[in-house]
Design a protein around this motif. Structure first.
Motif, PDB file in Angstrom:
ATOM      1  N   PHE A 111       0.826  -1.214   0.000  1.00 43.24           N
ATOM      2  CA  PHE A 111       0.000   0.000   0.000  1.00 43.24           C
ATOM      3  C   PHE A 111       0.857   1.259   0.000  1.00 43.24           C
ATOM      4  O   PHE A 111       0.642   2.174  -0.798  1.00 43.24           O
ATOM      5  CB  PHE A 111      -0.933   0.006   1.206  1.00 43.24           C
ATOM      6  N   THR A 112       1.830   1.324   0.887  1.00 39.03           N
ATOM      7  CA  THR A 112       2.591   2.562   1.053  1.00 39.03           C
ATOM      8  C   THR A 112       3.489   2.881  -0.139  1.00 39.03           C
ATOM      9  O   THR A 112       3.640   4.047  -0.516  1.00 39.03           O
ATOM     10  CB  THR A 112       3.444   2.488   2.322  1.00 39.03           C
ATOM     11  N   LEU A 113       4.078   1.852  -0.742  1.00 37.57           N
ATOM     12  CA  LEU A 113       5.044   2.088  -1.819  1.00 37.57           C
ATOM     13  C   LEU A 113       4.402   2.232  -3.193  1.00 37.57           C
ATOM     14  O   LEU A 113       5.084   2.593  -4.153  1.00 37.57           O
ATOM     15  CB  LEU A 113       6.074   0.955  -1.854  1.00 37.57           C
ATOM     16  N   THR A 114       3.122   1.936  -3.306  1.00 42.26           N
ATOM     17  CA  THR A 114       2.449   2.054  -4.603  1.00 42.26           C
ATOM     18  C   THR A 114       1.323   3.076  -4.580  1.00 42.26           C
ATOM     19  O   THR A 114       0.512   3.107  -5.510  1.00 42.26           O
ATOM     20  CB  THR A 114       1.879   0.690  -5.041  1.00 42.26           C
ATOM     21  N   ASP A 116       0.238   7.152  -4.198  1.00 40.40           N
ATOM     22  CA  ASP A 116       0.606   8.558  -4.140  1.00 40.40           C
ATOM     23  C   ASP A 116      -0.111   9.219  -2.965  1.00 40.40           C
ATOM     24  O   ASP A 116      -1.326   9.088  -2.821  1.00 40.40           O
ATOM     25  CB  ASP A 116       0.225   9.249  -5.451  1.00 40.40           C
ATOM     26  N   ARG A 117       0.652   9.918  -2.136  1.00 38.10           N
ATOM     27  CA  ARG A 117       0.057  10.456  -0.903  1.00 38.10           C
ATOM     28  C   ARG A 117      -0.975  11.540  -1.182  1.00 38.10           C
ATOM     29  O   ARG A 117      -1.962  11.673  -0.451  1.00 38.10           O
ATOM     30  CB  ARG A 117       1.164  10.982   0.007  1.00 38.10           C
ATOM     31  N   ILE A 118      -0.762  12.349  -2.224  1.00 37.49           N
ATOM     32  CA  ILE A 118      -1.747  13.378  -2.560  1.00 37.49           C
ATOM     33  C   ILE A 118      -3.038  12.728  -3.035  1.00 37.49           C
ATOM     34  O   ILE A 118      -4.141  13.091  -2.608  1.00 37.49           O
ATOM     35  CB  ILE A 118      -1.197  14.323  -3.642  1.00 37.49           C
ATOM     36  N   LEU A 119      -2.890  11.745  -3.895  1.00 32.47           N
ATOM     37  CA  LEU A 119      -4.068  11.031  -4.393  1.00 32.47           C
ATOM     38  C   LEU A 119      -4.767  10.279  -3.272  1.00 32.47           C
ATOM     39  O   LEU A 119      -5.996  10.166  -3.261  1.00 32.47           O
ATOM     40  CB  LEU A 119      -3.643  10.062  -5.496  1.00 32.47           C
TER      41      LEU A 119
END
Length: 231
Positions: A111-114, A116-119
């Protein structure tokens, strides 16, 4: 994985985690871990980043393996041995404990590596009805974080230039950073208010985050296959 809706991806992986939590099956745990690693590689995650993140996980899994190998349940324990899939085989016992660490880590990294935090924030705001104040607060915090890192490096360089040695978490480094972070947040809030921002007013969105058919398919396949394989 990168094109999936972050909210749906979060729900899917959370459901998979709950299924793994109630099913003490080391084979299933290892299969989930391998699939997660394969998905990360297909998503073109940097191998260096993944390797550095996996080092503490592998260390923890090794510790859990030897803990399960060395200690086994007996009649004097207040819980039944079957609750933890403790068998007569010490190796199987160790694998049962270590595989859970690997499976949970694999799901988390997927989850974290794939994502985008903005999305992710925009998706949580849309699909989970996250309040605007929370959503914009998270976005602002992530925007300030790179400045905080640069300020921390500049402060350490200033101490080195003066010939002073300080620990990485020394109050002499953290106090100026904390003061400047508060000032940055105040300046940001003033700027947002001057632009007419209000957490209560409905705002237009520049980015529309929708749930597509592939997101539902991902949810059904992942959760369904995990339940079927665990039975």
């Amino acid at each position: 994985m990168r094109t999936l809706n972050p909210a749906m991806k979060f729900v899917t992986l959370l459901c998979v985690t709950f299924v793994l939590a109630f099913r003490y099956n080391p084979v299933l745990n290892l299969v989930v871990f391998v699939l997660c690693m394969a998905a990360l590689l297909v998503s073109k995650v940097r191998l260096k980043t993944l390797g550095l993140l996996m080092l503490p996980i592998l260390l923890a899994a090794t510790g859990m393996f030897f803990t399960g190998y060395r200690f086994s349940a007996d009649a004097s324990m207040p819980v039944a041995a079957a609750d933890f899939l403790i068998s007569d085989s010490r190796v199987w016992n160790g694998v049962a404990q270590a595989s859970r660490v690997l499976a949970y880590a694999g799901v988390g990294f997927l989850f974290t590596l794939t994502t985008d935090r903005i999305l992710m924030v925009k998706s949580f705001e849309k699909q989970f009805h996250l309040p605007q104040v929370w959503a914009y607060g998270l976005l602002a915090a992530w925007g300030v974080f790179p400045q905080a890192v640069q300020e921390y490096k500049r402060t350490r360089a200033a101490f080195r230039a003066r010939g002073l040695k300080v620990f990485p978490i020394s109050p002499a480094l953290l106090k100026p950073l904390l003061v400047k972070s508060v000032r940055w947040s105040e300046e940001l809030s003033i700027a947002m208010e001057s632009k007419g921002f209000s957490g209560e007013e409905k705002r237009t969105e520049y980015m529309q985050v929708r749930v597509h058919a592939r997101d539902w398919l991902f949810l059904i396949l992942c959760v369904g296959l995990t339940i079927v394989c665990s039975t």
